[in-house]
Design a protein around this motif. Structure first.
Motif, mmCIF file in Angstrom:
data_model
loop_
_atom_site.group_PDB
_atom_site.id
_atom_site.type_symbol
_atom_site.label_atom_id
_atom_site.label_comp_id
_atom_site.label_asym_id
_atom_site.label_seq_id
_atom_site.Cartn_x
_atom_site.Cartn_y
_atom_site.Cartn_z
ATOM 1 N N CYS A 80 0.831 -1.208 0.000
ATOM 2 C CA CYS A 80 0.000 0.000 0.000
ATOM 3 C C CYS A 80 0.866 1.259 0.000
ATOM 4 O O CYS A 80 0.893 1.989 -0.982
ATOM 5 C CB CYS A 80 -0.930 -0.011 1.211
ATOM 6 S SG CYS A 80 -2.037 1.409 1.303
ATOM 7 N N CYS A 81 1.600 1.513 1.078
ATOM 8 C CA CYS A 81 2.363 2.762 1.188
ATOM 9 C C CYS A 81 3.767 2.657 0.624
ATOM 10 O O CYS A 81 4.407 3.663 0.371
ATOM 11 C CB CYS A 81 2.408 3.235 2.632
ATOM 12 S SG CYS A 81 3.375 2.178 3.741
ATOM 13 N N CYS A 104 0.712 2.553 7.523
ATOM 14 C CA CYS A 104 -0.589 2.846 6.895
ATOM 15 C C CYS A 104 -1.708 1.930 7.381
ATOM 16 O O CYS A 104 -2.864 2.138 7.055
ATOM 17 C CB CYS A 104 -0.470 2.753 5.376
ATOM 18 S SG CYS A 104 -0.240 1.070 4.742
ATOM 19 N N LEU A 129 -4.491 5.119 0.878
ATOM 20 C CA LEU A 129 -3.599 6.215 0.496
ATOM 21 C C LEU A 129 -4.293 7.563 0.642
ATOM 22 O O LEU A 129 -3.678 8.542 1.079
ATOM 23 C CB LEU A 129 -3.091 6.010 -0.930
ATOM 24 C CG LEU A 129 -2.209 4.770 -1.128
ATOM 25 C CD1 LEU A 129 -1.823 4.617 -2.595
ATOM 26 C CD2 LEU A 129 -0.971 4.831 -0.255
ATOM 27 N N ARG A 133 -3.180 10.727 3.033
ATOM 28 C CA ARG A 133 -3.035 12.101 2.540
ATOM 29 C C ARG A 133 -3.928 13.073 3.298
ATOM 30 O O ARG A 133 -3.619 14.250 3.415
ATOM 31 C CB ARG A 133 -3.348 12.174 1.049
ATOM 32 C CG ARG A 133 -2.174 11.808 0.183
ATOM 33 C CD ARG A 133 -2.380 12.249 -1.247
ATOM 34 N NE ARG A 133 -3.624 11.785 -1.833
ATOM 35 C CZ ARG A 133 -3.840 10.567 -2.320
ATOM 36 N NH1 ARG A 133 -2.871 9.675 -2.294
ATOM 37 N NH2 ARG A 133 -5.005 10.242 -2.828
ATOM 38 N N TYR A 150 3.842 2.684 -3.710
ATOM 39 C CA TYR A 150 3.198 3.955 -3.989
ATOM 40 C C TYR A 150 3.612 4.985 -2.963
ATOM 41 O O TYR A 150 3.784 4.684 -1.798
ATOM 42 C CB TYR A 150 1.677 3.783 -3.968
ATOM 43 C CG TYR A 150 1.232 2.750 -4.942
ATOM 44 C CD1 TYR A 150 1.185 3.050 -6.295
ATOM 45 C CD2 TYR A 150 0.920 1.470 -4.537
ATOM 46 C CE1 TYR A 150 0.814 2.089 -7.217
ATOM 47 C CE2 TYR A 150 0.542 0.503 -5.442
ATOM 48 C CZ TYR A 150 0.496 0.827 -6.780
ATOM 49 O OH TYR A 150 0.130 -0.122 -7.685
ATOM 50 N N ASP A 151 3.782 6.197 -3.426
ATOM 51 C CA ASP A 151 4.049 7.300 -2.529
ATOM 52 C C ASP A 151 2.693 7.867 -2.138
ATOM 53 O O ASP A 151 1.964 8.376 -2.980
ATOM 54 C CB ASP A 151 4.890 8.358 -3.246
ATOM 55 C CG ASP A 151 5.205 9.555 -2.366
ATOM 56 O OD1 ASP A 151 4.676 9.621 -1.235
ATOM 57 O OD2 ASP A 151 5.962 10.418 -2.817
ATOM 58 N N TYR A 152 2.340 7.773 -0.875
ATOM 59 C CA TYR A 152 1.006 8.204 -0.481
ATOM 60 C C TYR A 152 0.827 9.707 -0.587
ATOM 61 O O TYR A 152 -0.251 10.214 -0.382
ATOM 62 C CB TYR A 152 0.625 7.697 0.908
ATOM 63 C CG TYR A 152 1.547 8.061 2.033
ATOM 64 C CD1 TYR A 152 2.426 7.129 2.526
ATOM 65 C CD2 TYR A 152 1.544 9.331 2.598
ATOM 66 C CE1 TYR A 152 3.262 7.432 3.575
ATOM 67 C CE2 TYR A 152 2.375 9.650 3.636
ATOM 68 C CZ TYR A 152 3.235 8.688 4.126
ATOM 69 O OH TYR A 152 4.061 8.997 5.165
#
Length: 158
Positions: A80-81, A104, A129, A133, A150-152
């Motif tokens: 995820c993160c 996360c 995500l 944010r 992924y870059d959150y």
């Protein structure tokens, strides 16, 4: 600059924490909902965290600039993160994985589709995500090393 091993760094952080707990009622500084906050530290709280992050903690509690030395435990990236927080990879055939990311809170269930709703996580990777944010103050500083993922901070819902 002084050097300190990861092990001694952890011992120092716990010692300072114990002194503070004995001298100061920390609960008086938190919101009234904080009665259920676990104030205990364990070595697992620092598993896989970067030496730079540990250096910042030592500086914050002692005022000494130090270089933390030693190998960081090898962790795997969260799907995820993307932070390296998982102790094992998901493998359905071996029955391994299912770690919950401490950053996360995603439980690794082998999901690769970021838009796929997962009942175990009660949402999709995109949902998680977006949640990250929406509260950047809580997650602004990564203590874990970056992995592939992924870059959150980026918008992945497009």
């Amino acid at each position: 600059m002084r050097n300190i091993s990861r092990e001694k760094c952890f011992e120092l952080i716990c010692s300072v924490r114990d002194i503070v707990e004995k001298e100061i009622d920390l609960h008086q500084y938190f919101d009234e909902d904080s009665s259920n906050i676990n104030m205990e530290l364990s070595e697992m709280d620092f598993e896989g965290v970067s030496n730079g992050y540990l250096s910042e903690i030592i500086y914050a509690v002692t005022g000494y600039e130090v270089e933390v030395i030693g190998e960081v435990e090898e962790l795997f990236p969260c799907p995820c993160c993307g932070l390296k927080t998982l102790t094992e990879l998901y493998d359905k055939s071996a029955g391994t994985g299912y770690d919950i990311c401490p950053s996360c809170k995603w439980q690794d269930d082998g999901t690769t589709d970021i838009n796929s709703y997962r009942s175990i996580n009660k949402g999709s990777i995109v949902d998680y995500l977006n949640k990250l944010r929406s509260n950047p103050n809580q997650y602004y500083k990564n203590k874990w090393l970056n992995g592939k993922g992924y870059d959150y901070h980026e918008d992945v819902s497009k």
